[in-house]
Design a protein around this motif. Structure first.
Motif, short mmCIF file in Angstrom:
data_model
loop_
_atom_site.label_atom_id
_atom_site.label_comp_id
_atom_site.label_asym_id
_atom_site.label_seq_id
_atom_site.Cartn_x
_atom_site.Cartn_y
_atom_site.Cartn_z
N TYR A 65 -16.04 -18.96 -43.14
CA TYR A 65 -15.40 -17.69 -42.81
C TYR A 65 -13.95 -17.69 -43.28
O TYR A 65 -13.29 -18.74 -43.29
N LYS A 95 -12.50 -15.27 -38.58
CA LYS A 95 -13.11 -16.38 -37.84
C LYS A 95 -13.06 -16.11 -36.34
O LYS A 95 -12.03 -15.69 -35.81
N SER A 129 -17.11 -14.14 -45.82
CA SER A 129 -17.98 -15.16 -45.24
C SER A 129 -19.09 -15.52 -46.21
O SER A 129 -19.45 -14.74 -47.09
#
Lengths: 112, 122
Positions: free
Chosen positions: B60, B65, B49
């Motif tokens: 991300y 995610k 990230s």
């Protein structure tokens, strides 16, 4: 996502001999600003990675002159003109043109 | 000299949460994007990230995610990674990494911490 494919997986090199690593990208890394966002890192055993080359061919400050980078678009190469014992480790290419940032799978360089 | 010191790693059960922290020094923290990169011992690097300098942009990896959240506190020179719904495949050494520019993309990663180890196991 952009996929970076590095070859070879490993290299065993005699000190003083050259070495070359290829990195192929699934998409062009040439940005509209004219820069190509391809970098090379070396991770020595037991250490975090450190930057060798940025934007294809620019040596990061402090990096030895025997390291050079080249290529364009989707095909890139890292060359070591004369390998030294201190060059052992895993070399990674990385793209920074768009998230997610991605790394190549790595090339392990050993000394014969 | 740039210093990045991670903390917060440890052993955690699958499905639980963990929060990583990174304290930065030696540079003007709020001028640069910051990132988390992880590495399974003996394997390659995976960008997890990134967050831009004013927290208005985040990115991300697909693998995290919806489960991980990156944040920063510029007043405290600190970067965070909230990791929820952890899975065994999240087991890795997590590096805090400084970006070269204020943006998540369009720049290299120029300084790395030593990492903090996260182990997800029952």
């Amino acid at each position: 996502d952009i996929v970076l494919t590095q070859t070879p997986l490993s290299l065993s090199v005699t000190p003083g001999q050259p070495a070359s690593i290829s990195c192929k990208s699934s998409q062009s890394l040439l940005h509209s600003d004219g820069k190509t966002y391809l970098y090379w890192y070396l991770q020595k055993p037991g250490q975090p990675p450190h930057l060798l080359i940025y934007e294809v061919s620019n040596r990061f400050p402090g990096v030895a002159g025997r390291f050079s980078g080249g290529g364009s678009g989707t095909d890139f190469t890292l060359k070591i003109s004369r390998v030294e014992a201190d060059d052992v480790g895993v070399y990674y290419c990385m793209q920074g043109i768009q998230p997610p940032l991605t790394f190549g799978g790595g090339t392990k360089v050993e000394i014969k | 000299e740039v210093q990045l010191v991670e903390s917060g790693g440890g052993l955690v059960q699958p499905g639980r949460s963990l929060r990583l922290s990174c304290v930065a020094s030696g540079f003007t923290f709020d001028n640069f994007a910051m990132h988390w990169v992880r590495q399974v011992p003996g394997q390659g690097l995976e960008w997890v990230s990134g967050i831009n300098w004013i927290s208005s942009g985040r990115g991300y990896a697909d693998s995290v995610k919806g489960r991980f959240t990156i944040s920063r506190d510029n007043a405290k020179n600190s970067l965070y990674l909230q990791m929820d719904s952890l899975r065994p495949e999240d087991t890795a050494l997590y590096y805090c990494v400084k970006g070269r520019t204020p943006l998540v993309a369009s720049g290299y990663l120029d300084s790395w911490g030593q990492g903090t180890l996260v182990i997800v196991s029952s």
